[in-house]
Write an enzyme that holds these catalytic residues in place. Structure first.
Site, PDB file in Angstrom:
ATOM      1  N   HIS A 153      24.559 -40.604 -14.623  1.00 59.81           N
ATOM      2  CA  HIS A 153      23.638 -41.365 -15.475  1.00 59.81           C
ATOM      3  C   HIS A 153      23.365 -40.624 -16.779  1.00 59.81           C
ATOM      4  O   HIS A 153      22.366 -40.895 -17.440  1.00 59.81           O
ATOM      5  CB  HIS A 153      22.346 -41.658 -14.706  1.00 59.81           C
ATOM      6  CG  HIS A 153      22.608 -42.444 -13.458  1.00 59.81           C
ATOM      7  ND1 HIS A 153      22.924 -43.791 -13.472  1.00 59.81           N
ATOM      8  CD2 HIS A 153      22.692 -42.066 -12.160  1.00 59.81           C
ATOM      9  CE1 HIS A 153      23.158 -44.211 -12.229  1.00 59.81           C
ATOM     10  NE2 HIS A 153      23.017 -43.169 -11.415  1.00 59.81           N
ATOM     11  N   LYS A 166       4.541 -11.675 -16.183  1.00 61.94           N
ATOM     12  CA  LYS A 166       4.487 -11.908 -14.735  1.00 61.94           C
ATOM     13  C   LYS A 166       3.371 -12.875 -14.386  1.00 61.94           C
ATOM     14  O   LYS A 166       3.473 -13.652 -13.451  1.00 61.94           O
ATOM     15  CB  LYS A 166       4.290 -10.569 -14.002  1.00 61.94           C
ATOM     16  CG  LYS A 166       4.373 -10.658 -12.499  1.00 61.94           C
ATOM     17  CD  LYS A 166       5.785 -10.940 -12.027  1.00 61.94           C
ATOM     18  CE  LYS A 166       5.887 -11.160 -10.536  1.00 61.94           C
ATOM     19  NZ  LYS A 166       7.123 -11.876 -10.169  1.00 61.94           N
ATOM     20  N   TRP A 193      -3.311  -2.234  -1.294  1.00 60.38           N
ATOM     21  CA  TRP A 193      -3.051  -3.592  -1.808  1.00 60.38           C
ATOM     22  C   TRP A 193      -3.675  -4.488  -0.753  1.00 60.38           C
ATOM     23  O   TRP A 193      -3.199  -4.575   0.368  1.00 60.38           O
ATOM     24  CB  TRP A 193      -1.543  -3.783  -1.934  1.00 60.38           C
ATOM     25  CG  TRP A 193      -1.037  -5.184  -2.044  1.00 60.38           C
ATOM     26  CD1 TRP A 193      -0.646  -5.999  -1.013  1.00 60.38           C
ATOM     27  CD2 TRP A 193      -0.818  -5.929  -3.250  1.00 60.38           C
ATOM     28  NE1 TRP A 193      -0.199  -7.198  -1.523  1.00 60.38           N
ATOM     29  CE2 TRP A 193      -0.295  -7.187  -2.873  1.00 60.38           C
ATOM     30  CE3 TRP A 193      -1.019  -5.659  -4.598  1.00 60.38           C
ATOM     31  CZ2 TRP A 193       0.038  -8.160  -3.809  1.00 60.38           C
ATOM     32  CZ3 TRP A 193      -0.677  -6.649  -5.523  1.00 60.38           C
ATOM     33  CH2 TRP A 193      -0.164  -7.874  -5.127  1.00 60.38           C
ATOM     34  N   GLU A 218      15.537 -23.897  -8.717  1.00 58.37           N
ATOM     35  CA  GLU A 218      15.186 -22.468  -8.705  1.00 58.37           C
ATOM     36  C   GLU A 218      16.386 -21.622  -9.141  1.00 58.37           C
ATOM     37  O   GLU A 218      16.232 -20.644  -9.877  1.00 58.37           O
ATOM     38  CB  GLU A 218      14.693 -22.078  -7.300  1.00 58.37           C
ATOM     39  CG  GLU A 218      14.310 -20.623  -7.124  1.00 58.37           C
ATOM     40  CD  GLU A 218      13.231 -20.127  -8.079  1.00 58.37           C
ATOM     41  OE1 GLU A 218      12.588 -20.930  -8.766  1.00 58.37           O
ATOM     42  OE2 GLU A 218      13.045 -18.896  -8.158  1.00 58.37           O
ATOM     43  N   CYS A 233       0.836  -1.195   0.000  1.00 62.08           N
ATOM     44  CA  CYS A 233       0.000   0.000   0.000  1.00 62.08           C
ATOM     45  C   CYS A 233       0.875   1.251   0.000  1.00 62.08           C
ATOM     46  O   CYS A 233       2.043   1.205   0.371  1.00 62.08           O
ATOM     47  CB  CYS A 233      -0.862   0.023   1.246  1.00 62.08           C
ATOM     48  SG  CYS A 233      -1.715  -1.515   1.553  1.00 62.08           S
ATOM     49  N   GLU A 245      16.267 -17.559 -17.015  1.00 59.03           N
ATOM     50  CA  GLU A 245      15.232 -16.611 -17.443  1.00 59.03           C
ATOM     51  C   GLU A 245      15.734 -15.168 -17.527  1.00 59.03           C
ATOM     52  O   GLU A 245      15.206 -14.400 -18.319  1.00 59.03           O
ATOM     53  CB  GLU A 245      13.985 -16.714 -16.564  1.00 59.03           C
ATOM     54  CG  GLU A 245      14.146 -16.188 -15.157  1.00 59.03           C
ATOM     55  CD  GLU A 245      12.873 -16.287 -14.332  1.00 59.03           C
ATOM     56  OE1 GLU A 245      11.780 -16.192 -14.891  1.00 59.03           O
ATOM     57  OE2 GLU A 245      13.000 -16.456 -13.097  1.00 59.03           O
ATOM     58  N   ARG A 289       4.030   0.370  -7.242  1.00 58.80           N
ATOM     59  CA  ARG A 289       4.041  -0.673  -6.228  1.00 58.80           C
ATOM     60  C   ARG A 289       2.841  -1.604  -6.336  1.00 58.80           C
ATOM     61  O   ARG A 289       2.796  -2.632  -5.676  1.00 58.80           O
ATOM     62  CB  ARG A 289       4.045  -0.035  -4.835  1.00 58.80           C
ATOM     63  CG  ARG A 289       5.258   0.838  -4.577  1.00 58.80           C
ATOM     64  CD  ARG A 289       4.942   1.916  -3.575  1.00 58.80           C
ATOM     65  NE  ARG A 289       4.610   1.375  -2.276  1.00 58.80           N
ATOM     66  CZ  ARG A 289       5.448   1.290  -1.267  1.00 58.80           C
ATOM     67  NH1 ARG A 289       6.671   1.728  -1.411  1.00 58.80           N
ATOM     68  NH2 ARG A 289       5.082   0.794  -0.116  1.00 58.80           N
ATOM     69  N   ASN A 312      -0.640   1.202   6.450  1.00 56.63           N
ATOM     70  CA  ASN A 312       0.067   0.110   5.776  1.00 56.63           C
ATOM     71  C   ASN A 312       0.491  -0.876   6.849  1.00 56.63           C
ATOM     72  O   ASN A 312       0.873  -0.464   7.948  1.00 56.63           O
ATOM     73  CB  ASN A 312       1.346   0.601   5.096  1.00 56.63           C
ATOM     74  CG  ASN A 312       1.062   1.427   3.866  1.00 56.63           C
ATOM     75  OD1 ASN A 312      -0.096   1.585   3.478  1.00 56.63           O
ATOM     76  ND2 ASN A 312       2.105   1.955   3.273  1.00 56.63           N
ATOM     77  N   GLY A 313       0.476  -2.168   6.523  1.00 56.13           N
ATOM     78  CA  GLY A 313       0.931  -3.176   7.479  1.00 56.13           C
ATOM     79  C   GLY A 313      -0.197  -4.118   7.849  1.00 56.13           C
ATOM     80  O   GLY A 313      -1.245  -4.142   7.201  1.00 56.13           O
ATOM     81  N   LYS A 360      16.323 -19.104 -12.312  1.00 55.22           N
ATOM     82  CA  LYS A 360      16.666 -17.668 -12.238  1.00 55.22           C
ATOM     83  C   LYS A 360      17.715 -17.325 -13.286  1.00 55.22           C
ATOM     84  O   LYS A 360      17.601 -16.328 -13.982  1.00 55.22           O
ATOM     85  CB  LYS A 360      17.209 -17.289 -10.847  1.00 55.22           C
ATOM     86  CG  LYS A 360      16.219 -17.215  -9.728  1.00 55.22           C
ATOM     87  CD  LYS A 360      15.184 -16.138  -9.840  1.00 55.22           C
ATOM     88  CE  LYS A 360      13.986 -16.519 -10.613  1.00 55.22           C
ATOM     89  NZ  LYS A 360      12.893 -17.228 -10.082  1.00 55.22           N
TER      90      LYS A 360
HETATM   91  O1  M6R Z   1       1.891 -16.600 -10.276  1.00 54.18           O
HETATM   92  P1  M6R Z   1       2.396 -17.988 -10.237  1.00 54.18           P
HETATM   93  O2  M6R Z   1       3.190 -18.312  -9.030  1.00 54.18           O
HETATM   94  O3  M6R Z   1       1.316 -19.021 -10.443  1.00 54.18           O
HETATM   95  O4  M6R Z   1       3.364 -18.098 -11.487  1.00 54.18           O
HETATM   96  C1  M6R Z   1       3.950 -19.314 -11.846  1.00 54.18           C
HETATM   97  C2  M6R Z   1       5.144 -19.086 -12.722  1.00 54.18           C
HETATM   98  O5  M6R Z   1       4.767 -18.483 -13.925  1.00 54.18           O
HETATM   99  C3  M6R Z   1       6.196 -18.206 -12.047  1.00 54.18           C
HETATM  100  O6  M6R Z   1       6.560 -18.750 -10.809  1.00 54.18           O
HETATM  101  C4  M6R Z   1       7.454 -18.060 -12.909  1.00 54.18           C
HETATM  102  O7  M6R Z   1       8.070 -19.293 -13.060  1.00 54.18           O
HETATM  103  C5  M6R Z   1       8.386 -17.063 -12.238  1.00 54.18           C
HETATM  104  N1  M6R Z   1       7.974 -15.726 -12.515  1.00 54.18           N
HETATM  105  C6  M6R Z   1       9.800 -17.256 -12.677  1.00 54.18           C
HETATM  106  O8  M6R Z   1      10.656 -16.401 -11.992  1.00 54.18           O
END
Ligand code: M6R
Length: 608
Positions: free
Chosen positions: A504, A603, A74, A481, A2, A488, A27, A100-101, A485
């Site tokens: 393997h 996103k 938010w 993960e 927020c 991507e 934000r 906020n909070g 990162k």
């Molecule tokens: O909003 P979601 O968590 O469902 O999104 C799933 C994926 O699209 C998301 O986690 C994506 O892999 C990340 N943005 C990658 O950093």
């Protein structure tokens, strides 16, 4: 998160508030509102949706006055509706507040206030604070706020006005940022610096426990103990774009650094004084929870990796078998799901089409479906039987960072809850695990305080074309993960494998040009991981190890070691992830990539 703006001075307050709120729009928010002190009264206007809606309403019916408070919300408690939008007022309509909070004890305060005759009109935690201040008001708004905040548990940044004291805004904070832009014959209260930059570059920083009385000509600050305090004064040189990112170069970096707060907020209030895990959102009795005989987790991308971490925690602590499915596979594979199955959908956005389809499929098969999401009011919250929110705040960078570690924090609480309901862990063990989990924000702070080695390491691998990420046990999803990162945001090919699987097949890929990142933190497979490192090094690999502070031995086996503080193995996923995020970030930046908006990615993925 927020946004708060408050103005006192000679200008029309609504103009300053709308301008300031617009500077905080990046934000994310779902509703907005202002309260202006007019002719001996307070006028409030609130609208759901974008600021443009509020602006249009104020164009139609201007609110005139030179003191006011404004907010972009938010949602955290209650859906994004007009009734839940800020500012909130007390019973008399003469006090207005923005917040906020999260107020943790708001249910109990709400009951108390209702019993004393207060009429609460929204679902929010914030409104209880307006009525609490009303209950303490005897003619001095600063005094009423000071007495009210002593009753609050949780986090807050507050701006409060009273129609009887029309030249004053009272600001208070704890665990949520709040500053005062110090102008000439005007002052602006704000949750973030961009909101004040149009008017001043001199900023007073409020500290936890401070209550400030802000008038056009003065700012008087009193600390939690009641002593007068001279706040720190900053002169801000940032331009607006830098200020929006809190001085960081990118949102992704800012969000990596927000992880201690995101984890802290997600864990807040989850352990009762009596040692019981607080998860009322499950809306199930302990007997019902104990009857769950299988858990299915459905999720995509980063959320899927959080799901694999959760499998390890739930199976280890609660002894319930867990299956983790990529959402797009779950619905097409005829899963064996029945009413004793708990389906947990993990989705940051709450809008991912495949995950939503998984929830529908699970419910059709008679299972209870539960969501873990960061976005209040998102579709998954409407389609599930219950929701646990991560309180990471909006994530603007496309790459998930703070929402991943906040998801793991929330899933740790769920795993403990399942373990407690089933009696799978003793109360002492639950207490000691909780103690460790609640220290995670500090552990991540320690990782973030010492990142020079990560940057230096990144500099050596900017030319890589391909890379491997290895781990064992809980280190496997961390490696997955880390690889996601890197690929991507830097566009370097990155593949994750359980370290024991290397021989393997994938070991054929090893050359000195393929960096191998290994999660080698302390745990029961540590020795095996070291053997796996030796196998790849014998084939010429250059190894970057994520290891535990104090492990001098590992330096003999790796070109680079990125150290993290020692934790128990079960909760090591969060600290081990952070250096991987930073490694990916620095490599991508050195390659000149746009880390906030990587190519081809969105996103939120709302199509199948
Ligand atoms: O909003 P979601 O968590 O469902 O999104 C799933 C994926 O699209 C998301 O986690 C994506 O892999 C990340 N943005 C990658 O950093």
């Amino acid at each position: 998160m927020c946004g708060i703006v408050g103005y006192v001075g000679p200008r029309q307050a609504s103009d300053v508030l709308l301008g300031g709120l617009a500077r905080l729009e990046y934000r994310g928010y779902d509703s907005a509102g202002v309260a202006i002190i007019g002719d001996a009264s307070i006028d409030v206007e609130r609208k759901v949706g974008k600021l443009a809606n509020l602006r249009a309403a104020l164009d139609d019916a201007p609110l005139v006055g030179s003191v006011g408070i404004g907010h972009t919300r938010w949602a955290t408690h209650g859906a994004p509706t007009e009734a839940n939008a800020h500012p909130h007022t007390d019973c008399t309509g003469r006090i207005a507040i923005v917040h906020n909070g999260i107020i943790e004890n708001y249910s109990e305060l709400r009951e108390e206030l209702a019993a004393n005759g207060h009429a609460l009109r929204s679902d929010t935690d914030t409104e209880t604070v307006a009525h609490l201040i009303e209950s303490y008001y005897t003619g001095d708004i600063t005094d009423a706020v000071r007495r009210a905040v002593r009753r609050l548990e949780g986090s807050y940044a507050l701006a409060v006005v009273h129609a009887d004291e029309p030249g004053t805004i009272v600001a208070a904070r704890k665990d949520s940022p709040l500053v005062v832009g110090a102008g000439t014959d005007e002052n602006i209260v704000a949750s973030d610096i961009p909101a004040v930059l149009e008017y001043t570059r001199d900023v007073l920083v409020l500290e936890d426990g401070d209550v400030a009385t802000v008038t056009a000509g003065d700012v008087v600050v009193v600390d939690a103990g009641g002593a007068a305090r001279e706040p720190e004064r900053l002169h801000v040189e940032w331009d607006l774009a830098a200020a929006e990112k809190g001085g960081y170069e990118d949102f992704m970096l800012k969000e990596i650094y927000e992880q201690p707060t995101a984890i802290r907020e997600t864990l807040r209030g989850r352990m009762g004084a009596d040692g019981t895990v607080q998860l009322s959102e499950l809306d199930m009795t302990d007997a019902e929870v104990a009857a769950i005989d299988r858990v299915f987790i459905v999720a995509c991308g980063t959320s899927y990796h959080a799901g694999i971490v959760a499998k390890s925690l739930i199976e280890r602590w609660a002894r319930i078998p867990v299956e983790v499915d990529v959402s797009s596979e779950f619905r097409y594979r005829d899963p064996i799901v029945d009413p004793a199955t708990l389906v947990v959908a993990i989705t940051q956005s709450g809008e991912t089409a495949d995950t939503l389809a998984g929830v529908r499929e699970a419910r059709e098969l008679g299972a209870r479906a539960f969501a873990i999401t960061n976005v209040v009011g998102s579709r998954v919250t409407r389609e599930s039987d219950g929701v646990i929110y991560t309180h990471a705040g909006p994530e603007i960078g496309v790459a998930a960072t703070k929402t991943f570690t906040a998801q793991i924090a929330a899933l740790s609480v769920l795993a403990l809850k399942l373990a407690q309901a089933r009696g799978a862990l003793s109360p002492e063990r639950i207490a000691s695990l909780w103690e460790e989990i609640s220290l995670l924000p500090e552990v991540v702070e320690a990782v973030l305080a010492d990142t020079d080695g990560i940057e230096a390491c990144a500099a050596e691998y900017t030319g890589a074309v391909s890379s491997l990420f290895l781990g064992r046990g809980i280190g496997v999803p961390v490696a997955m993960e880390g690889a996601l990162k890197l690929k991507e945001i830097s566009y370097i090919h990155a593949e994750a494998y359980p370290a024991g699987e290397m021989k393997h097949g994938p070991i054929a890929l090893i050359t000195p040009e393929v960096p191998v990142v290994v999660v080698a933190t302390q745990g029961h497979t540590y020795e095996k991981v070291v053997s796996n490192i030796q196998e790849v090094r014998a084939r010429g690999a250059r190894v970057i190890a994520v290891a535990t502070h104090g492990d001098e031995e590992i330096a003999r086996h790796a070109e680079h070691v990125l150290y993290v503080p020692r934790t128990s193995e079960a909760i090591s996923a969060i600290p081990a992830t952070v250096p991987m995020q930073l490694l990916a970030y620095h490599i991508a930046k050195m390659r000149g990539c746009n880390v906030d908006q990587p190519r081809n990615l969105a996103k939120s993925v709302t199509v199948e």
